[in-house]
Design a protein around this motif. Structure first.
Motif, PDB file in Angstrom:
ATOM      1  N   UNK A   1     -55.485 -43.112 -55.515  1.00 57.26           N
ATOM      2  CA  UNK A   1     -54.934 -43.640 -56.769  1.00 57.26           C
ATOM      3  C   UNK A   1     -54.972 -45.167 -56.763  1.00 57.26           C
ATOM      4  N   UNK A   2     -54.619 -45.760 -55.627  1.00 62.72           N
ATOM      5  CA  UNK A   2     -54.595 -47.216 -55.527  1.00 62.72           C
ATOM      6  C   UNK A   2     -55.997 -47.809 -55.623  1.00 62.72           C
TER       7      UNK A   2
ATOM      8  N   UNK B   1     -63.871 -40.390 -55.419  1.00 68.90           N
ATOM      9  CA  UNK B   1     -63.338 -39.123 -54.911  1.00 68.90           C
ATOM     10  C   UNK B   1     -63.241 -39.135 -53.389  1.00 68.90           C
ATOM     11  N   UNK B   2     -62.473 -38.200 -52.851  1.00 71.45           N
ATOM     12  CA  UNK B   2     -62.392 -38.044 -51.400  1.00 71.45           C
ATOM     13  C   UNK B   2     -63.544 -37.170 -50.912  1.00 71.45           C
ATOM     14  N   UNK B   3     -63.964 -37.419 -49.667  1.00 70.12           N
ATOM     15  CA  UNK B   3     -65.025 -36.629 -49.034  1.00 70.12           C
ATOM     16  C   UNK B   3     -64.676 -35.148 -49.067  1.00 70.12           C
TER      17      UNK B   3
ATOM     18  N   UNK C   1     -67.533 -42.220 -52.715  1.00 70.36           N
ATOM     19  CA  UNK C   1     -66.885 -41.199 -51.903  1.00 70.36           C
ATOM     20  C   UNK C   1     -66.116 -41.896 -50.779  1.00 70.36           C
ATOM     21  N   UNK C   2     -64.871 -41.484 -50.581  1.00 66.80           N
ATOM     22  CA  UNK C   2     -64.056 -42.086 -49.532  1.00 66.80           C
ATOM     23  C   UNK C   2     -63.784 -41.050 -48.447  1.00 66.80           C
ATOM     24  N   UNK C   3     -64.157 -41.395 -47.198  1.00 70.27           N
ATOM     25  CA  UNK C   3     -63.973 -40.459 -46.085  1.00 70.27           C
ATOM     26  C   UNK C   3     -63.545 -41.181 -44.824  1.00 70.27           C
TER      27      UNK C   3
ATOM     28  N   UNK D   1     -72.155 -31.893 -49.962  1.00 75.60           N
ATOM     29  CA  UNK D   1     -70.763 -32.151 -50.295  1.00 75.60           C
ATOM     30  C   UNK D   1     -70.558 -32.531 -51.743  1.00 75.60           C
ATOM     31  N   UNK D   2     -69.637 -33.449 -51.946  1.00 74.61           N
ATOM     32  CA  UNK D   2     -69.164 -33.768 -53.279  1.00 74.61           C
ATOM     33  C   UNK D   2     -70.215 -34.529 -54.097  1.00 74.61           C
TER      34      UNK D   2
END
Ligand SMILES: [Zn+2]
Length: 368
Positions: free
Chosen positions: A324-325, A345-347, A310-312, A173-174
């Motif tokens: 953004x927050x 970043x997002x997952x 990474x946020x998922x 992934x990212x």
């Protein structure tokens, strides 16, 4: 890759490499392909993992199960998901896992060499079982690894769901090829997978990264863990649904009130939709949650100095307003040196992050 490139990578002389490859071909793990692209001089042949190798990746969440079958490189060949409450206990849930596994293996048959499974709670990786998981009654010390390994006739690895998601993003992934990263999952619960030096850091008892129960306020809302003011009690899926319901009923959010009337219930997804449609109260909920999450992530960044965040997880579908927050919180509160080159970043793999990482963990075990 080509024989020549492989020999260079492994620093093996040609005769030794041929012998080892012969053994692997005989074991059915490796196949010899066609000619490699010429680099001048004698042409080399390609070697690759055998086409019929299969691995299972299983992601058990609080409310759903996903099972995928992959090839030897952890490319997903087929996957199936089903709603399934983990609190039903290991019997029904592992039954669902085995049914879905039969379905995906039927779609992409081959030789099953290993399986990996992620569970939504603390896991003893060494013993292959969950240990005192708060949202999983009946699962404490249940021999998940031994039961599935017996059923499938292959080695099975059992890990925390966030750890396998982190491995999935790192493998395909990212976060590809990054050695130091954290993966923050916001679903029913909130947790964090920590990859340091290319390996998952699990802690002594397997609870490393359990950031959902970091206390933000001594007088905050009650949490499922029995404490008060935990991050999860503010911003987990259940907390968002609770706050959305309050906003809808109090008349402060017309958009959520309308969704409640139509659907009869509200989830984090409704909050995202209402916020995207410009509903002030819903957008505020996302901002507040992102700010609180950002505070915790900023501490992690100061402490670990990761190469990426990474946020998922389900609630991450709140998307860019949430991102953004979190970014603004982290960039404001962490040391400039730690955030100077820090993507948040997002997952990229979404629902396939868990199964990909679980399969990767299985290949790691099997090939070792
Ligand atoms: Zn808690």
């Amino acid at each position: 890759m080509s024989r020549v490139a492989l020999g260079e990578r492994l620093e093996l002389p040609r005769a030794k490499l041929s012998g080892e490859l012969g053994r692997l071909v005989e074991a059915g793990l490796v196949a010899i392909g066609g000619p490699a692209a010429s680099r001048g001089g004698r042409r080399s042949t390609l070697v690759h993992l055998a086409d019929d190798l299969r691995f299972l990746g299983v992601d058990v969440g609080a409310t759903s199960v996903t099972v995928a079958v992959t090839d030897g490189r952890c490319e997903v060949l087929a996957s199936e998901s089903q709603d399934c409450l983990v609190r039903q206990g290991p019997g029904p849930v592992l039954g669902t896992v085995r049914t879905l596994a039969d379905q995906v293996l039927g779609k992409a048959p081959g030789r099953l060499l290993g399986a990996g499974i992620g569970l939504p709670g603390p896991v003893s990786f060494r013993e292959g079982m969950p240990v005192a998981p708060p949202i999983m009654p009946g699962w404490d010390r249940y021999p998940v690894r031994d039961e599935l390994s017996g059923a499938w006739g292959c080695p099975v690895t059992v890990d925390n769901d966030v750890n396998v998601m982190a491995l999935g993003e790192r493998h395909a992934g990212v976060a590809r090829s990054l050695d130091d990263l954290i993966f923050v999952k916001i679903g029913t619960g909130i947790g964090c997978g920590i990859v340091l030096g290319g390996r998952v850091y699990r802690g002594v008892a397997g609870t490393a990264g359990d950031i959902g129960h970091i206390r933000l306020d001594d007088y905050g809302p009650a949490c499922a863990c029995g404490e008060v003011g935990c991050l999860e009690a503010y911003f987990g899926g259940a907390a968002l649904a609770r706050d959305a319901l309050t906003l809808a009923r109090s008349g402060r959010s017309p958009a959520l009130a309308e969704q409640l009337e139509h659907g009869g219930t509200l989830t984090a997804k409704n909050v995202g939709e209402a916020a995207a449609a410009g509903d002030f109260a819903a957008a505020n909920l996302v901002r507040e949650g992102g700010r609180r999450l950002g505070h915790v992530v900023a501490s992690l960044v100061s402490f670990l100095n990761p190469g990426m965040v990474v946020i998922g997880g389900g609630v991450s579908q709140l998307g860019h307003p949430l991102l953004a927050e979190v970014r603004s919180s982290v960039y404001r509160r962490s040391l400039p040196l730690a955030t100077g080159n820090l993507p948040i970043v997002l997952s990229e793999l979404g629902t396939l992050a868990g199964v990909t990482g679980a399969a990767w963990s299985a290949t790691d075990r099997a090939f070792t």
